[in-house]
Scaffold this motif. Structure first.
Motif, PDB file in Angstrom:
ATOM      1  N   TYR A  61     -10.167  15.942  -3.748  1.00 19.44           N
ATOM      2  CA  TYR A  61     -10.782  14.503  -3.978  1.00 19.44           C
ATOM      3  C   TYR A  61     -10.073  13.581  -3.056  1.00 19.44           C
ATOM      4  CZ  TYR A  61     -13.164  16.916  -7.923  1.00 19.44           C
ATOM      5  OH  TYR A  61     -13.933  17.735  -8.524  1.00 19.44           O
ATOM      6  N   ALA A  62      -9.088  13.812  -2.376  1.00 19.97           N
ATOM      7  CA  ALA A  62      -8.335  12.767  -1.866  1.00 19.97           C
ATOM      8  C   ALA A  62      -9.015  12.157  -0.623  1.00 19.97           C
ATOM      9  CB  ALA A  62      -6.888  13.262  -1.318  1.00 19.97           C
ATOM     10  N   ASP A  63      -9.686  12.831   0.101  1.00 15.94           N
ATOM     11  CA  ASP A  63     -10.312  12.314   1.201  1.00 15.94           C
ATOM     12  C   ASP A  63     -11.384  11.195   1.185  1.00 15.94           C
ATOM     13  OD1 ASP A  63      -8.971  14.057   3.020  1.00 15.94           O
ATOM     14  OD2 ASP A  63     -10.308  15.633   2.793  1.00 15.94           O
ATOM     15  N   GLU A  64     -11.932  11.333  -0.200  1.00 18.01           N
ATOM     16  CA  GLU A  64     -13.093  10.282  -0.593  1.00 18.01           C
ATOM     17  C   GLU A  64     -12.264   9.052  -1.159  1.00 18.01           C
ATOM     18  OE1 GLU A  64     -15.750  11.985  -3.441  1.00 18.01           O
ATOM     19  OE2 GLU A  64     -15.413  13.934  -3.130  1.00 18.01           O
ATOM     20  N   LEU A  65     -11.042   8.943  -1.175  1.00 15.41           N
ATOM     21  CA  LEU A  65     -10.381   7.838  -1.901  1.00 15.41           C
ATOM     22  C   LEU A  65      -9.727   6.850  -0.861  1.00 15.41           C
ATOM     23  CD1 LEU A  65      -8.944   9.396  -4.949  1.00 15.41           C
ATOM     24  CD2 LEU A  65     -10.955   8.101  -4.603  1.00 15.41           C
ATOM     25  N   SER A  66      -8.480   7.276  -0.485  1.00 13.86           N
ATOM     26  CA  SER A  66      -7.798   6.590   0.456  1.00 13.86           C
ATOM     27  C   SER A  66      -6.708   7.490   1.219  1.00 13.86           C
ATOM     28  CB  SER A  66      -6.954   5.345  -0.238  1.00 13.86           C
ATOM     29  OG  SER A  66      -5.967   5.998  -1.159  1.00 13.86           O
ATOM     30  N   ILE A  67      -6.134   6.825   2.437  1.00 15.05           N
ATOM     31  CA  ILE A  67      -4.941   7.439   3.201  1.00 15.05           C
ATOM     32  C   ILE A  67      -3.862   7.770   2.047  1.00 15.05           C
ATOM     33  CG2 ILE A  67      -3.566   7.072   5.082  1.00 15.05           C
ATOM     34  CD1 ILE A  67      -5.559   5.413   6.650  1.00 15.05           C
ATOM     35  N   ASN A  68      -3.559   6.680   1.304  1.00 12.52           N
ATOM     36  CA  ASN A  68      -2.365   6.980   0.647  1.00 12.52           C
ATOM     37  C   ASN A  68      -2.626   8.065  -0.509  1.00 12.52           C
ATOM     38  OD1 ASN A  68      -0.997   6.233  -2.152  1.00 12.52           O
ATOM     39  ND2 ASN A  68       0.071   5.088  -0.545  1.00 12.52           N
ATOM     40  N   ALA A  69      -3.823   8.407  -0.921  1.00 14.89           N
ATOM     41  CA  ALA A  69      -4.125   9.533  -1.639  1.00 14.89           C
ATOM     42  C   ALA A  69      -3.827  10.779  -0.861  1.00 14.89           C
ATOM     43  CB  ALA A  69      -5.591   9.356  -2.362  1.00 14.89           C
ATOM     44  N   VAL A  70      -4.447  10.754   0.337  1.00 17.88           N
ATOM     45  CA  VAL A  70      -4.378  11.884   1.134  1.00 17.88           C
ATOM     46  C   VAL A  70      -2.659  12.396   1.443  1.00 17.88           C
ATOM     47  CG1 VAL A  70      -4.549  12.887   3.367  1.00 17.88           C
ATOM     48  CG2 VAL A  70      -6.180  11.738   2.331  1.00 17.88           C
ATOM     49  N   CYS A  71      -1.943  11.184   1.645  1.00 17.51           N
ATOM     50  CA  CYS A  71      -0.666  11.263   1.890  1.00 17.51           C
ATOM     51  C   CYS A  71       0.141  11.970   0.672  1.00 17.51           C
ATOM     52  CB  CYS A  71       0.208   9.971   2.388  1.00 17.51           C
ATOM     53  SG  CYS A  71       1.892  10.143   2.611  1.00 17.51           S
ATOM     54  N   GLU A  72      -0.222  11.045  -0.423  1.00 15.03           N
ATOM     55  CA  GLU A  72       0.333  11.553  -1.722  1.00 15.03           C
ATOM     56  C   GLU A  72       0.207  12.837  -2.422  1.00 15.03           C
ATOM     57  OE1 GLU A  72       0.532   9.105  -5.902  1.00 15.03           O
ATOM     58  OE2 GLU A  72      -1.289   9.994  -5.327  1.00 15.03           O
ATOM     59  N   SER A  73      -1.122  13.615  -2.109  1.00 12.63           N
ATOM     60  CA  SER A  73      -1.486  14.737  -2.388  1.00 12.63           C
ATOM     61  C   SER A  73      -0.844  15.901  -1.571  1.00 12.63           C
ATOM     62  CB  SER A  73      -2.896  15.052  -2.774  1.00 12.63           C
ATOM     63  OG  SER A  73      -3.685  14.670  -1.313  1.00 12.63           O
ATOM     64  N   ASN A  74      -0.764  15.599  -0.362  1.00 11.74           N
ATOM     65  CA  ASN A  74      -0.147  16.562   0.756  1.00 11.74           C
ATOM     66  C   ASN A  74       1.609  16.424   0.436  1.00 11.74           C
ATOM     67  OD1 ASN A  74      -1.735  17.857   2.547  1.00 11.74           O
ATOM     68  ND2 ASN A  74      -2.518  15.694   3.012  1.00 11.74           N
ATOM     69  N   ALA A  75       1.999  15.505   0.034  1.00 12.25           N
ATOM     70  CA  ALA A  75       3.327  15.490  -0.300  1.00 12.25           C
ATOM     71  C   ALA A  75       3.771  16.151  -1.669  1.00 12.25           C
ATOM     72  CB  ALA A  75       3.951  13.895  -0.136  1.00 12.25           C
ATOM     73  N   ALA A  76       2.885  15.859  -2.654  1.00 13.19           N
ATOM     74  CA  ALA A  76       2.977  16.713  -3.811  1.00 13.19           C
ATOM     75  C   ALA A  76       2.849  18.426  -3.629  1.00 13.19           C
ATOM     76  CB  ALA A  76       2.161  16.300  -4.939  1.00 13.19           C
ATOM     77  N   ILE A  77       2.112  18.649  -2.790  1.00 12.67           N
ATOM     78  CA  ILE A  77       2.297  20.138  -2.279  1.00 12.67           C
ATOM     79  C   ILE A  77       3.394  20.643  -1.694  1.00 12.67           C
ATOM     80  CG2 ILE A  77       0.651  22.054  -0.932  1.00 12.67           C
ATOM     81  CD1 ILE A  77      -1.801  19.989  -1.562  1.00 12.67           C
ATOM     82  N   ALA A  78       3.817  19.834  -0.922  1.00 12.08           N
ATOM     83  CA  ALA A  78       4.933  20.130   0.085  1.00 12.08           C
ATOM     84  C   ALA A  78       6.159  20.223  -0.920  1.00 12.08           C
ATOM     85  CB  ALA A  78       5.257  19.083   1.161  1.00 12.08           C
ATOM     86  N   ASP A  79       6.274  19.265  -1.802  1.00 13.56           N
ATOM     87  CA  ASP A  79       7.301  19.163  -2.908  1.00 13.56           C
ATOM     88  C   ASP A  79       7.496  20.549  -3.525  1.00 13.56           C
ATOM     89  OD1 ASP A  79       8.135  16.652  -1.929  1.00 13.56           O
ATOM     90  OD2 ASP A  79       7.198  15.701  -3.517  1.00 13.56           O
ATOM     91  N   VAL A  80       6.446  21.109  -4.002  1.00 15.41           N
ATOM     92  CA  VAL A  80       6.360  22.265  -4.657  1.00 15.41           C
ATOM     93  C   VAL A  80       6.750  23.272  -3.985  1.00 15.41           C
ATOM     94  CG1 VAL A  80       5.211  23.925  -6.094  1.00 15.41           C
ATOM     95  CG2 VAL A  80       4.914  21.666  -6.467  1.00 15.41           C
ATOM     96  N   TYR A  81       6.123  23.630  -2.651  1.00 15.70           N
ATOM     97  CA  TYR A  81       6.496  24.409  -1.529  1.00 15.70           C
ATOM     98  C   TYR A  81       8.281  24.522  -1.512  1.00 15.70           C
ATOM     99  CZ  TYR A  81       2.101  26.276  -0.408  1.00 15.70           C
ATOM    100  OH  TYR A  81       0.875  26.984  -0.281  1.00 15.70           O
ATOM    101  N   SER A  82       8.797  23.255  -1.195  1.00 15.89           N
ATOM    102  CA  SER A  82      10.265  23.068  -1.061  1.00 15.89           C
ATOM    103  C   SER A  82      10.986  23.693  -2.168  1.00 15.89           C
ATOM    104  CB  SER A  82      10.611  21.612  -0.821  1.00 15.89           C
ATOM    105  OG  SER A  82      11.903  21.302  -0.637  1.00 15.89           O
ATOM    106  N   LEU A  83      10.592  23.198  -3.404  1.00 12.15           N
ATOM    107  CA  LEU A  83      11.191  23.779  -4.461  1.00 12.15           C
ATOM    108  C   LEU A  83      11.286  25.142  -4.928  1.00 12.15           C
ATOM    109  CD1 LEU A  83      12.210  22.936  -7.526  1.00 12.15           C
ATOM    110  CD2 LEU A  83       9.670  23.263  -8.483  1.00 12.15           C
ATOM    111  N   ILE A  84      10.093  25.811  -4.202  1.00 10.83           N
ATOM    112  CA  ILE A  84      10.419  27.249  -4.340  1.00 10.83           C
ATOM    113  C   ILE A  84      10.641  28.104  -3.101  1.00 10.83           C
ATOM    114  CG2 ILE A  84       8.476  27.403  -5.967  1.00 10.83           C
ATOM    115  CD1 ILE A  84       6.396  28.405  -3.768  1.00 10.83           C
TER     116      ILE A  84
END
Length: 635
Positions: A109-132
């Motif tokens: 859904y981030a692409d329909e909102l803002s650049i910040n939302a795209v960055c935030e969601s990608n960073a959240a995904i990356a954080d979980v991958y880093s956690l595991i």
């Protein structure tokens, strides 16, 4: 040391960005339950409750309500918020795979909102991958988050802050991967963003991060400069807890530099700050370090004092944690006791209504059975999906394994073929009773065997370390040293055919490429050139800088390539090998790997050839300085 620093930084970032407030969440719950609102207001209340709730179970409940109601009204921003908070809740509950599922929905859904939302969601995904500990995917999604900001010149403060945080996280991930050059590059980028924001706390911790990278690289002077600067600025911000930790780092650095008095001075300063502001954990660590230093100085009175205090604070902190656990258990017991009383009263009421409830209970059993059956089929479908995914993953791993074996086999053919030529030269020397030449050949054999052993060790280590993934980890590569080593590897092969083999490179050239795949590219091209060059021919490697790339040419005076073969030279489906001028065999994989690895390293390749006149393979790879400039220019 790094783990403590990063945890401090993320604690600051977490409270700045999330600002969770349980008191506000409780107030908002009361408002929601006691009033009726229109859809927009209700969605806003649910979002605010989910963002402020500190209990992940409660966060999950209100996030699910937010998603359900937002989908009914097709409010994209609130659907995005619901999945984001649900992902955070699952992560805090220890369910990384569920967390990833929700963050991927969030990203949709981030692409329909803002650049910040795209960055935030990608960073959240990356954080979980880093956690595991899946750092490869963590790097991928951090970079996608950064790439969302195509124009960084006119970013608003919120977007710039998000970009700075993602660059910091990416630098930290590279640090954990031991890719220290890349960690420095991204810490430099995040530092410049914090400078634009004039965010002094971010600047300070970024300096500390940079210092720790230099410390791990053994560059203690630079590490000292950055960490001292971080400690000085944090002291002005009254962040004495972090200053005390940084002084402990400086003590370690001066100890490594052999400046023991200075190390002791910083350890004492860390202790003084911890004592002044009653920082118990830092008092414990400072006492331990001072005990170790005074013991080395044979000052046993002070060593005993600090050791006793270390044990005292260690036991005190452990006791506080134990008391907290006991208090939690007691609270759970009291709550359970009251719940038992309520259950008893409820049971007494139900006894009076047993007949009425019997029918309802029967109906409930039917509903539960239906739910169980539904859950069973859902679980079965999910297991089938997981098995299919695992099957595809195993197939991919098997293909990667086959390709690694092919690379190892192909790269070993060239050096091993050199021993055939050496055998012919030994026979010639024996027939001519030339003992001096035999001694030279024995030295060549030892050198070739050593190079072959080193090559085999490198290839096997490279293959074993990848864990099923083809690597592409760019780093600074000294092309001059690499060419010297590769020319030495093929020296005997060239000598056996009387071929003049050499390299011409006037400048010092540093590439920005994956070292192992770059070696494979050049090794294959030199091997092919020797293979298709007649005796007494010539093979030369020429390298120069053209703009942002290094141009590398492998030139031979060999038999050339017919036009029909030249047109499909890099066709990945053409696996037919050609015999060399001396009957050398091949696997038909070399040029396919060359083409694939050059593309992987963001380069390009051209071939010019005439039958009977020779061939020129010319390819380009990025140079380090140009890549570094482009990364630093993103701000």
């Amino acid at each position: 040391m790094l783990k403590i620093l990063i945890s401090i930084y993320f604690l600051v970032a977490f409270f700045c960005l999330s600002a969770q407030n349980q008191h506000e969440a409780d107030s908002l719950k009361a408002v929601l339950s006691s009033n009726s609102f229109d859809a927009e207001k209700e969605l806003d209340l649910l979002k605010r409750i989910a963002s402020n709730e500190t209990d992940p179970v409660e966060t999950k409940k209100f996030a699910e309500q937010l998603i359900e109601k937002a989908k009914l009204t097709k409010t994209t921003v609130q659907i995005y918020n619901g999945y984001y908070f649900l992902g955070q809740a699952e992560r805090r509950l220890g369910n990384p795979l569920r967390s990833l599922d929700n963050f991927f929905e969030c990203r949709r859904y981030a692409d329909e909102l803002s650049i910040n939302a795209v960055c935030e969601s990608n960073a959240a995904i990356a954080d979980v991958y880093s956690l595991i500990l899946d750092y490869t995917n963590a790097v991928r999604y951090y970079k996608e988050g950064i790439d969302a900001f195509e124009d960084t010149a006119n970013l608003n403060p919120r977007d710039l802050s998000a970009l700075a945080l993602v660059c910091t996280n990416l630098g930290d991930t590279y640090f954990l991967m031991d890719s220290l050059d890349q960690a420095l590059v991204y810490f430099a980028v995040s530092g410049r963003h914090y400078q634009r924001l004039d965010y002094q706390l971010g600047i300070s911790y970024n300096n500390g991060n940079t210092g720790l990278v230099y410390a791990k690289m053994g560059q203690y002077d630079k590490a000292e400069a950055y960490i001292s600067k971080a400690a000085e600025s944090l002291r002005k911000l009254n962040d004495y807890y972090s200053v005390s930790i940084f002084y402990t780092y400086l003590a370690d650095i001066f100890y490594e530099k052999g400046n023991f008095p200075k190390a002791l001075e910083y350890a004492e300063e860390s202790y003084s700050l911890a004592k002044e502001y009653n920082l118990k954990e830092q008092l414990r660590d400072a006492h331990l370090k001072l005990y170790q230093y005074h013991k080395l100085l044979a000052d046993y009175d002070k060593a005993l004092f600090h050791h006793e205090n270390y044990l005292l604070f260690k036991d005190s902190i452990s006791n506080v944690q134990s008391v907290s656990q006991i208090a939690n258990l007691r609270t759970e017991f009291e709550v359970g006791q009251k719940q038992a009383e309520v259950d008893l009263l409820t049971a007494e009421k139900r006894t009076q209504q047993i007949i009425t409830w019997a029918v309802a209970a029967f109906a409930l059993v039917l509903v539960i059975l239906a739910a169980i059956i539904y859950k069973y089929y859902q679980a079965k479908a999910k297991i089938n999906a997981i098995l299919e995914s695992q099957k595809l993953e195993l197939e991919r791993l098997n293909e990667t394994k086959d390709k690694f074996f092919s690379i190892i086999s192909h790269d070993l053919r060239g050096p091993i073929s050199a021993f055939q030529g050496v055998g012919r030269m030994i026979k010639f020397a024996l027939k001519s009773n030339n003992e001096n030449y035999l001694l030279e050949l024995s030295n060549d054999i030892d050198e070739s065997a050593g190079r072959l052993s080193s090559l085999l060790d490198g290839l096997l280590s490279w293959a074993l370390q990848q864990q099923g993934h083809f690597p592409n980890v760019p780093e600074r590569v000294n092309l001059n040293l690499m060419l010297d080593d590769l020319i030495g590897t093929f020296k005997n092969t060239a000598a056996s055919k009387g071929i003049e083999l050499g390299a011409s490179i006037n400048d010092q050239i540093t590439l920005w490429a994956d070292k192992n795949t770059t070696e494979t590219i050049i090794r294959n091209l030199i091997n092919n050139a020797l293979k298709f060059t007649e005796d007494a021919g010539k093979v030369e490697v020429v390298a120069s800088i053209e703009g942002k790339n290094a141009k590398i040419e492998v030139i031979d005076s060999g038999v050339g390539i017919p036009q029909d073969k030249l047109d499909k030279l890099f066709n990945l489906h053409e696996k037919k090998s050609t015999y060399g001028t001396s009957g050398e065999k091949g696997l038909g994989l070399g040029l396919q790997l060359v083409y694939e690895f050059i593309e992987m390293n963001k380069g390009s390749i051209e071939v010019n050839s005439k039958e009977g006149e020779g061939t020129v393979f010319s390819f380009k790879l990025p140079v380090f300085n140009a890549v570094e400039d482009s990364l630093l220019a993103v701000n």
